[in-house]
Design a protein around this motif. Structure first.
Motif, short mmCIF file in Angstrom:
data_model
loop_
_atom_site.label_atom_id
_atom_site.label_comp_id
_atom_site.label_asym_id
_atom_site.label_seq_id
_atom_site.Cartn_x
_atom_site.Cartn_y
_atom_site.Cartn_z
N LYS A 52 0.84 -1.21 0.00
CA LYS A 52 0.00 0.00 0.00
C LYS A 52 0.87 1.25 0.00
N GLY A 181 0.11 -14.12 -13.43
CA GLY A 181 -1.07 -14.12 -12.56
C GLY A 181 -1.70 -12.73 -12.52
N ILE A 185 -2.29 -9.71 -6.25
CA ILE A 185 -0.89 -9.32 -6.10
C ILE A 185 -0.30 -8.87 -7.43
N GLU A 188 -1.72 -5.37 -8.26
CA GLU A 188 -1.28 -4.31 -7.34
C GLU A 188 0.21 -4.02 -7.54
N VAL A 270 0.77 -16.34 -8.42
CA VAL A 270 -0.28 -17.27 -8.84
C VAL A 270 -1.05 -17.84 -7.63
P1 NAD Z 1 -4.94 -14.60 -6.72
O1 NAD Z 1 -5.64 -15.85 -6.50
O2 NAD Z 1 -5.60 -13.29 -6.41
O3 NAD Z 1 -4.50 -14.49 -8.25
C1 NAD Z 1 -3.74 -15.47 -8.89
C2 NAD Z 1 -4.03 -15.37 -10.38
O4 NAD Z 1 -3.09 -16.19 -11.04
C3 NAD Z 1 -5.41 -15.87 -10.76
O5 NAD Z 1 -6.03 -14.91 -11.59
C4 NAD Z 1 -5.11 -17.19 -11.52
O6 NAD Z 1 -6.05 -17.45 -12.52
C5 NAD Z 1 -3.74 -16.90 -12.08
N1 NAD Z 1 -2.90 -18.06 -12.34
C6 NAD Z 1 -2.74 -19.17 -11.58
N2 NAD Z 1 -1.82 -19.99 -12.13
C7 NAD Z 1 -1.38 -19.38 -13.26
C8 NAD Z 1 -0.44 -19.72 -14.27
N3 NAD Z 1 0.25 -20.86 -14.21
N4 NAD Z 1 -0.24 -18.85 -15.29
C9 NAD Z 1 -0.95 -17.69 -15.35
N5 NAD Z 1 -1.85 -17.32 -14.43
C10 NAD Z 1 -2.06 -18.15 -13.39
O7 NAD Z 1 -3.54 -14.75 -5.95
P2 NAD Z 1 -2.39 -13.68 -5.62
O8 NAD Z 1 -2.52 -12.48 -6.47
O9 NAD Z 1 -1.12 -14.45 -5.63
O10 NAD Z 1 -2.72 -13.28 -4.14
C11 NAD Z 1 -2.81 -14.31 -3.13
C12 NAD Z 1 -3.82 -13.94 -2.09
O11 NAD Z 1 -3.31 -12.89 -1.31
C13 NAD Z 1 -5.13 -13.44 -2.66
O12 NAD Z 1 -6.04 -14.47 -2.92
C14 NAD Z 1 -5.63 -12.55 -1.56
O13 NAD Z 1 -6.37 -13.33 -0.68
C15 NAD Z 1 -4.37 -12.06 -0.87
N6 NAD Z 1 -4.11 -10.66 -1.22
C16 NAD Z 1 -5.06 -9.73 -0.92
C17 NAD Z 1 -4.84 -8.41 -1.24
C18 NAD Z 1 -5.90 -7.40 -0.90
O14 NAD Z 1 -6.76 -7.69 -0.08
N7 NAD Z 1 -5.89 -6.23 -1.52
C19 NAD Z 1 -3.69 -8.01 -1.87
C20 NAD Z 1 -2.73 -8.99 -2.17
C21 NAD Z 1 -2.96 -10.31 -1.82
#
Ligand code: NAD
Length: 404
Positions: A52, A181, A185, A188, A270
């Motif tokens: 953030k 992915g 994350i 952001e 991911v």
């Molecule tokens: P996420 O689940 O939000 O996103 C992962 C993305 O990667 C998905 O869209 C998925 O379809 C894609 N994906 C998966 N495997 C892939 C591949 N082999 N090739 C291409 N795309 C692929 O997970 P994240 O962004 O890693 O974040 C993890 C967790 O952390 C989130 O679920 C959330 O709970 C938490 N988080 C929350 C916030 C917030 O509240 N603002 C911010 C950051 C993280």
């Protein structure tokens, strides 16, 4: 240690420290265990808070550029990456230091070390350079969180492949970066690096960004990111990554062809996986599901009646505010109150620019569940406030049950 703790909390992230504070407030003797010098966990040290801070910087950079449309022009910014990193670290220091003070005020016994269960009522805590201390407890709350998920394709031993933790260290602003992915994350951190000057590309395996959200909410963000990112590749997978010394060559599988791209860094985002290995759970009656999440009941009690689990390790969604609430439920359950974790809705916010927030059933979920709903939409083109902010491409919508 003079007395056995009534409650030991393992992991001092948003779940763990809230549990410890609440239990101390209810008069329990509490021990809080974490590897870090102060509480904070991933959220404060390597997640929400540093990201953030960088997203705020991104907003300032983007708004100063957009201001040219309103007749205010600034010269291109100079970015002092070392100063930016120190400021971000200072923010982390202030927040975690503050929690450290609150631990002292509440007379919680904070032990810096790694906890491993020896049984349903015993924990071994190892700190650097000591043989370990064994602690018997009445109750334990497991709050060890999660770690970034990994994929074997990226396991090539290159320091050009990074995860959210290393991206937030901000060691440099690479010229180009591939984000794997298009979730929370990826978008952001991708936005933050794009604002700092990195040419960012995103590869997402599904057919849209932030898969859980309704598509009409994603549209304004997708339009903005189309301008800010170099490329967004949907329905695309990474087949292979090759280290070419000065860059990484990535081979993609698109809808109907394979193609290559070269990047200075690849950020893998991911998803995250529960941190349930190497903490001795096999010595307890705690049960894990196939993904490694700890199985809990509505009070967050595991199959071992003395051990509770909260936060990321206890299942999706992996959000700090969900962990806060579970912490409260678990502690009150231990105190004998009649409580249950039964949320109707958990709010989610993606802190991109524009931000996206939602709560409760999405329109897509309502359709999947064949629920009879009505949808009210308010486009921000009609909002005076949004127009004065130069942000009238957004919308608010309500998905309502017409009967109630
Ligand atoms: P996420 O689940 O939000 O996103 C992962 C993305 O990667 C998905 O869209 C998925 O379809 C894609 N994906 C998966 N495997 C892939 C591949 N082999 N090739 C291409 N795309 C692929 O997970 P994240 O962004 O890693 O974040 C993890 C967790 O952390 C989130 O679920 C959330 O709970 C938490 N988080 C929350 C916030 C917030 O509240 N603002 C911010 C950051 C993280």
């Amino acid at each position: 240690m003079s007395l056995e703790p009534q409650l030991v909390v393992v992991g001092a992230g948003p779940g763990g420290y809230v549990a410890a504070f609440k239990a101390a407030d209810l008069g329990m003797r509490v021990t809080l265990v974490d590897a870090a010098v102060n509480p904070g966990g991933v959220c404060l040290y390597r997640g929400c808070i540093p990201s953030k801070a960088l997203l705020h910087v991104a907003k300032v950079l983007n708004e100063s550029k957009a201001a040219a449309n309103w007749g205010i022009s600034f010269p291109p910014p100079t970015i002092d990456i070392d100063k930016l990193r120190s400021w971000k670290d200072e923010v982390i220091g202030k927040m975690t230091g503050g929690l450290g003070q609150l631990v002292k005020t509440r007379k919680i016994d904070y032990i810096q070390g790694h906890g491993t269960f020896l049984g349903n009522n015993e924990l071994r805590i190892k700190s650097d350079g000591d043989g370990g201390k064994d602690l018997r407890f009445e109750h334990a709350i497991l709050a060890t969180g999660s770690v970034p998920a990994t994929i074997p394709t990226f396991d090539i031993g290159s320091d050009r492949i990074i995860d959210s933790t290393s991206a937030l260290e901000l060691s440099e602003v690479p010229e180009t970066m591939l984000v794997v992915g298009g979730g929370y994350i990826g978008l952001e951190l991708g936005s933050a690096y794009a604002a700092l000057g990195t040419r960012v590309s995103v590869v997402e395996m599904t057919d849209g960004l932030i898969p859980p959200a309704d598509r009409d909410l994603i549209k304004p963000l997708a339009r903005r990111l189309d301008r800010e990112f170099e490329q967004i590749m949907l329905k695309t997978k990474v087949l292979a990554v090759r280290d070419k010394d000065n860059f990484l060559q990535v081979e993609f599988q698109g809808a109907d062809s394979t193609f290559n791209g070269d990047y200075h860094k690849v950020l893998v985002a991911v998803g995250r996986q529960p941190n349930s290995a190497r903490i001795g759970l096999d010595q307890t009656s705690v049960q894990l599901d196939q993904k490694g999440f700890v199985q809990v009941d509505a009070q967050r009690r595991t199959a071992a009646p003395s051990i509770f689990a909260i936060g990321d390790i206890a299942g999706e969604p992996m959000l700090a505010h969900k962990a806060f609430y579970e912490a409260s439920v678990a502690v009150e359950a231990i105190a004998g109150h009649d409580v249950a974790y039964e949320p109707n809705a958990i709010p989610a916010v993606v802190f991109t620019d524009p931000e996206i927030a939602w709560c409760g059933l999405t329109e897509k979920e309502a359709a999947e569940q064949q629920r009879d709903v009505e949808v009210a939409r308010f486009p921000w083109a009609a909002s005076g406030r949004a127009t004065t902010l130069g942000s009238n491409d957004g919308l608010t919508k309500l998905v309502v049950d017409p009967k109630t």
